[in-house]
Design an enzyme around this catalytic site. Sequence first.
Site, short mmCIF file in Angstrom:
data_model
loop_
_atom_site.label_atom_id
_atom_site.label_comp_id
_atom_site.label_asym_id
_atom_site.label_seq_id
_atom_site.Cartn_x
_atom_site.Cartn_y
_atom_site.Cartn_z
N SER A 32 -4.83 -1.73 14.33
CA SER A 32 -5.61 -0.54 14.65
C SER A 32 -6.13 -0.67 16.08
CB SER A 32 -6.81 -0.43 13.68
OG SER A 32 -7.82 0.43 14.18
N GLY A 72 -1.28 7.54 1.56
CA GLY A 72 -1.49 7.51 3.00
C GLY A 72 -0.27 7.11 3.80
N TYR A 110 -14.29 -5.19 10.36
CA TYR A 110 -13.04 -4.43 10.45
C TYR A 110 -12.29 -4.78 11.73
CZ TYR A 110 -9.78 -0.50 10.56
OH TYR A 110 -8.63 0.27 10.62
N GLY A 162 1.26 4.25 3.91
CA GLY A 162 2.24 3.49 3.15
C GLY A 162 3.18 4.39 2.37
N GLY A 217 0.81 -1.21 0.00
CA GLY A 217 0.00 0.00 0.00
C GLY A 217 0.85 1.26 0.00
N ALA A 218 1.98 1.22 -0.70
CA ALA A 218 2.94 2.32 -0.65
C ALA A 218 2.59 3.47 -1.59
CB ALA A 218 4.34 1.79 -1.00
N ASN A 219 1.41 3.43 -2.19
CA ASN A 219 1.05 4.48 -3.14
C ASN A 219 0.22 5.60 -2.52
OD1 ASN A 219 -1.21 2.92 -2.75
ND2 ASN A 219 -1.68 2.64 -4.92
#
Length: 312
Positions: free
Chosen positions: A149, A24, A175, A26, A20-22
């Site tokens: 979380s 936020g 979640y 990440g 998820g490095a694209n």
Amino acid sequence: MAWNNNDIPNLTGTVAVVTGANGGLGLETARALAGADAHVVMAARNQGKAESARQGIVAEYPDASLEIVELDLGSFDSAKAAAAKIAANHPKVDLLVNNAGLMARPEQRTVDGYEMQFGVNHLGHWIFTAGLLAPLLSADAGRVVTVTSTAHHFGRAVDRDNVNLEGNYSAWGAYGRAKLANFHFAIGLQREFERRGLPAQSLAAHPGLSNTDLQSHTVEQGGGGWMGPFFERMAATTGMSAADGALSQLRAATDPDAKGGEFYGPRWGNNGAPVRKPILRPGVGGGIDKLWEVSERETGVAFDFDAAPAGS
């Protein structure tokens, strides 16, 4: 003094993989690691967004060493292929940050037929991490950081007989379960490393309330009921920036004094500098054992801890 990015040691020679490095958290994690001279593998589903993120990091750090690998955590095949590609290119991986995730979505299924939040947040990362185990064990002291979380506190352990929450689905309940799975995965992986006397380490981290696109994506998808817009507004008005929210996972990933089995988060619960947090409910109700059993059964993937000699 509060821990911040200036405390990250020089990471020259370090290979770091961030899911998820694209965007936020990440993106901020990838940015900070690249700024400390690590070679960062940006594993992300949206390739156009990932390329824009890469260009943004290079604009700030012209000498940044970055590569992009396509990863859709909602697909077992994609998770396997991405891990295989990274392992082929990098015989040693020093750091894996399992960051990507979804929050409070309406009931959906992955391409493999699993409840979406559990499938993406946990099962995809399970397969991806297992596929990178050999290069992690080949590093002198590979480190895995899994992002959970505060929602893990209200999550319930996975049900062996109802993995998809059929007839019992709620967006926030799913979640909480997924983030408890992330927490149990981090602790359980450390337990497996310790059992075998391996130098690799597994840690957990949570970002508190951070103003990222996670909340807006939840609202866009029509998830979370009235709580979706509420948390979106709260994050925008009182939440930390994405860069500050990423500090907990960055500390878990890079602090030389951090140890396997530890948990990092904001000092004041949802805000503040990153500090070590107490481990509560470490394996309530046999949750870790159940998670291992269900994950192996449903994915067909087991962790091969003999995949590579430690520190070879």
